[in-house]
Motif scaffolding. Structure first.
Motif, PDB file in Angstrom:
ATOM      1  N   LEU A 100      48.892  54.477  31.302  1.00  0.00           N
ATOM      2  CA  LEU A 100      47.599  54.530  30.622  1.00  0.00           C
ATOM      3  C   LEU A 100      47.809  54.181  29.149  1.00  0.00           C
ATOM      4  CD1 LEU A 100      44.597  55.375  30.457  1.00  0.00           C
ATOM      5  CD2 LEU A 100      45.405  57.723  30.082  1.00  0.00           C
ATOM      6  N   VAL A 101      46.976  53.290  28.644  1.00  0.00           N
ATOM      7  CA  VAL A 101      47.093  52.866  27.255  1.00  0.00           C
ATOM      8  C   VAL A 101      45.698  52.617  26.701  1.00  0.00           C
ATOM      9  CG1 VAL A 101      47.335  50.420  27.835  1.00  0.00           C
ATOM     10  CG2 VAL A 101      48.319  51.272  25.705  1.00  0.00           C
TER      11      VAL A 101
ATOM     12  N   GLY B  16      56.781  36.416  39.716  1.00  0.00           N
ATOM     13  CA  GLY B  16      55.501  36.485  39.031  1.00  0.00           C
ATOM     14  C   GLY B  16      54.802  37.806  39.214  1.00  0.00           C
ATOM     15  N   TRP B  17      53.618  37.861  38.632  1.00  0.00           N
ATOM     16  CA  TRP B  17      52.800  39.059  38.668  1.00  0.00           C
ATOM     17  C   TRP B  17      51.377  38.694  39.091  1.00  0.00           C
ATOM     18  CZ3 TRP B  17      54.917  43.808  37.824  1.00  0.00           C
ATOM     19  CH2 TRP B  17      56.172  43.850  37.216  1.00  0.00           C
ATOM     20  N   TYR B  18      50.847  39.488  39.980  1.00  0.00           N
ATOM     21  CA  TYR B  18      49.438  39.435  40.359  1.00  0.00           C
ATOM     22  C   TYR B  18      48.823  40.784  40.003  1.00  0.00           C
ATOM     23  CZ  TYR B  18      49.813  35.120  43.103  1.00  0.00           C
ATOM     24  OH  TYR B  18      49.976  33.811  43.509  1.00  0.00           O
ATOM     25  N   ARG B  19      47.511  40.820  39.988  1.00  0.00           N
ATOM     26  CA  ARG B  19      46.828  42.094  39.791  1.00  0.00           C
ATOM     27  C   ARG B  19      45.575  42.144  40.652  1.00  0.00           C
ATOM     28  NH1 ARG B  19      44.706  41.329  33.500  1.00  0.00           N
ATOM     29  NH2 ARG B  19      43.095  39.763  33.939  1.00  0.00           N
ATOM     30  N   GLN B  20      45.181  43.375  40.953  1.00  0.00           N
ATOM     31  CA  GLN B  20      43.977  43.582  41.743  1.00  0.00           C
ATOM     32  C   GLN B  20      43.224  44.760  41.174  1.00  0.00           C
ATOM     33  OE1 GLN B  20      44.563  44.029  45.989  1.00  0.00           O
ATOM     34  NE2 GLN B  20      42.472  43.360  46.378  1.00  0.00           N
ATOM     35  N   ALA B  21      42.021  44.483  40.701  1.00  0.00           N
ATOM     36  CA  ALA B  21      41.140  45.525  40.194  1.00  0.00           C
ATOM     37  C   ALA B  21      40.253  46.019  41.330  1.00  0.00           C
ATOM     38  CB  ALA B  21      40.291  44.981  39.052  1.00  0.00           C
ATOM     39  N   PRO B  22      39.709  47.222  41.238  1.00  0.00           N
ATOM     40  CA  PRO B  22      38.849  47.751  42.297  1.00  0.00           C
ATOM     41  C   PRO B  22      37.686  46.816  42.588  1.00  0.00           C
ATOM     42  CG  PRO B  22      39.432  49.486  40.757  1.00  0.00           C
ATOM     43  CD  PRO B  22      39.936  48.208  40.167  1.00  0.00           C
ATOM     44  N   GLY B  23      37.507  46.503  43.861  1.00  0.00           N
ATOM     45  CA  GLY B  23      36.395  45.659  44.270  1.00  0.00           C
ATOM     46  C   GLY B  23      36.587  44.187  44.026  1.00  0.00           C
TER      47      GLY B  23
ATOM     48  N   GLU C 246      39.357  45.407  30.704  1.00  0.00           N
ATOM     49  CA  GLU C 246      39.281  44.540  31.885  1.00  0.00           C
ATOM     50  C   GLU C 246      40.646  44.168  32.441  1.00  0.00           C
ATOM     51  OE1 GLU C 246      37.737  44.106  28.921  1.00  0.00           O
ATOM     52  OE2 GLU C 246      37.658  41.977  28.370  1.00  0.00           O
ATOM     53  N   ASP C 247      41.709  44.544  31.759  1.00  0.00           N
ATOM     54  CA  ASP C 247      43.059  44.352  32.305  1.00  0.00           C
ATOM     55  C   ASP C 247      43.445  45.481  33.268  1.00  0.00           C
ATOM     56  OD1 ASP C 247      44.037  43.252  29.043  1.00  0.00           O
ATOM     57  OD2 ASP C 247      43.684  41.982  30.801  1.00  0.00           O
ATOM     58  N   THR C 248      42.606  46.488  33.365  1.00  0.00           N
ATOM     59  CA  THR C 248      42.876  47.604  34.265  1.00  0.00           C
ATOM     60  C   THR C 248      42.941  47.119  35.706  1.00  0.00           C
ATOM     61  OG1 THR C 248      41.849  49.235  32.806  1.00  0.00           O
ATOM     62  CG2 THR C 248      41.986  49.789  35.158  1.00  0.00           C
ATOM     63  N   ALA C 249      44.055  47.409  36.366  1.00  0.00           N
ATOM     64  CA  ALA C 249      44.267  46.943  37.737  1.00  0.00           C
ATOM     65  C   ALA C 249      45.597  47.497  38.238  1.00  0.00           C
ATOM     66  CB  ALA C 249      44.293  45.414  37.794  1.00  0.00           C
ATOM     67  N   VAL C 250      45.833  47.306  39.511  1.00  0.00           N
ATOM     68  CA  VAL C 250      47.177  47.502  40.054  1.00  0.00           C
ATOM     69  C   VAL C 250      47.897  46.166  39.930  1.00  0.00           C
ATOM     70  CG1 VAL C 250      48.560  48.097  42.057  1.00  0.00           C
ATOM     71  CG2 VAL C 250      46.394  49.281  41.644  1.00  0.00           C
TER      72      VAL C 250
ATOM     73  N   GLY D 227      53.411  47.837  43.750  1.00  0.00           N
ATOM     74  CA  GLY D 227      52.308  47.874  42.803  1.00  0.00           C
ATOM     75  C   GLY D 227      52.476  48.984  41.790  1.00  0.00           C
ATOM     76  N   THR D 228      52.026  48.722  40.587  1.00  0.00           N
ATOM     77  CA  THR D 228      52.046  49.730  39.532  1.00  0.00           C
ATOM     78  C   THR D 228      50.688  49.702  38.807  1.00  0.00           C
ATOM     79  OG1 THR D 228      53.276  50.567  37.607  1.00  0.00           O
ATOM     80  CG2 THR D 228      53.089  48.182  37.796  1.00  0.00           C
ATOM     81  N   GLN D 229      50.146  50.888  38.577  1.00  0.00           N
ATOM     82  CA  GLN D 229      48.808  50.995  37.998  1.00  0.00           C
ATOM     83  C   GLN D 229      48.869  50.810  36.483  1.00  0.00           C
ATOM     84  OE1 GLN D 229      45.641  51.643  39.554  1.00  0.00           O
ATOM     85  NE2 GLN D 229      44.904  51.120  37.497  1.00  0.00           N
ATOM     86  N   VAL D 230      47.992  49.962  35.986  1.00  0.00           N
ATOM     87  CA  VAL D 230      47.791  49.809  34.544  1.00  0.00           C
ATOM     88  C   VAL D 230      46.333  50.160  34.262  1.00  0.00           C
ATOM     89  CG1 VAL D 230      47.665  48.179  32.624  1.00  0.00           C
ATOM     90  CG2 VAL D 230      49.572  48.067  34.241  1.00  0.00           C
ATOM     91  N   THR D 231      46.130  51.124  33.393  1.00  0.00           N
ATOM     92  CA  THR D 231      44.789  51.551  33.029  1.00  0.00           C
ATOM     93  C   THR D 231      44.634  51.446  31.521  1.00  0.00           C
ATOM     94  OG1 THR D 231      44.718  53.097  34.892  1.00  0.00           O
ATOM     95  CG2 THR D 231      43.096  53.413  33.139  1.00  0.00           C
ATOM     96  N   VAL D 232      43.607  50.715  31.101  1.00  0.00           N
ATOM     97  CA  VAL D 232      43.350  50.526  29.679  1.00  0.00           C
ATOM     98  C   VAL D 232      42.027  51.207  29.347  1.00  0.00           C
ATOM     99  CG1 VAL D 232      43.108  48.877  27.803  1.00  0.00           C
ATOM    100  CG2 VAL D 232      44.544  48.310  29.778  1.00  0.00           C
TER     101      VAL D 232
END
Length: 120
Positions: free
Chosen positions: A11-12, A35-42, A88-92, A113-118
């Motif tokens: 969390l940041v 590489g890195w991908y991300r997936q936000a809810p929905g 808006e960078d918040t995602a897994v 996966g690792t959670q990033v929450t902004v």
């Protein structure tokens, strides 16, 4: 088999920074892409950044100028330095690697996966 282990999420506050790491281990002849991908809810999973064995990089437009991908080929590790984070960078965030496990065959592997929450 190949395992990818990610670390560094958390969390940041908006404007802050985080650094993600992903280490590949197992039966590895060579790694083509990391590489890195991300997936936000929905939302669908999307590419954030990738780096091939030749050093070429690819970034999503939304992160250009803020995120930097790097690799340590000796350690089979990829990093994602994330600066100027936005809510808006918040995602897994998922690490992925295209790995040759013998001299003819490759497969794509994913981390857990690792959670990033902004926060705003």
């Amino acid at each position: 088999q190949v395992q990818l282990v990610e670390s560094g999420g958390g969390l940041v506050q908006a404007g802050g920074s985080l650094r993600l790491s992903c280490a590949a281990s197992g039966t590895i002849i060579s790694i083509v892409d990391m590489g890195w991908y991300r997936q936000a809810p929905g939302k669908e999973r999307e590419l954030v950044a990738s780096k091939n064995s030749g050093g070429g990089t690819n970034y999503a437009d939304s992160v250009k100028g803020r995120f930097t991908i790097s690799r340590d080929n000796a350690k089979n590790t990829v990093y994602l330095q994330m600066n100027s984070l936005k809510p808006e960078d918040t995602a897994v965030y998922y690490c992925t690697s295209r790995v040759y496990t013998d001299y003819r065959n490759w497969d794509d592997y994913w981390g857990q996966g690792t959670q990033v929450t902004v926060s705003s």
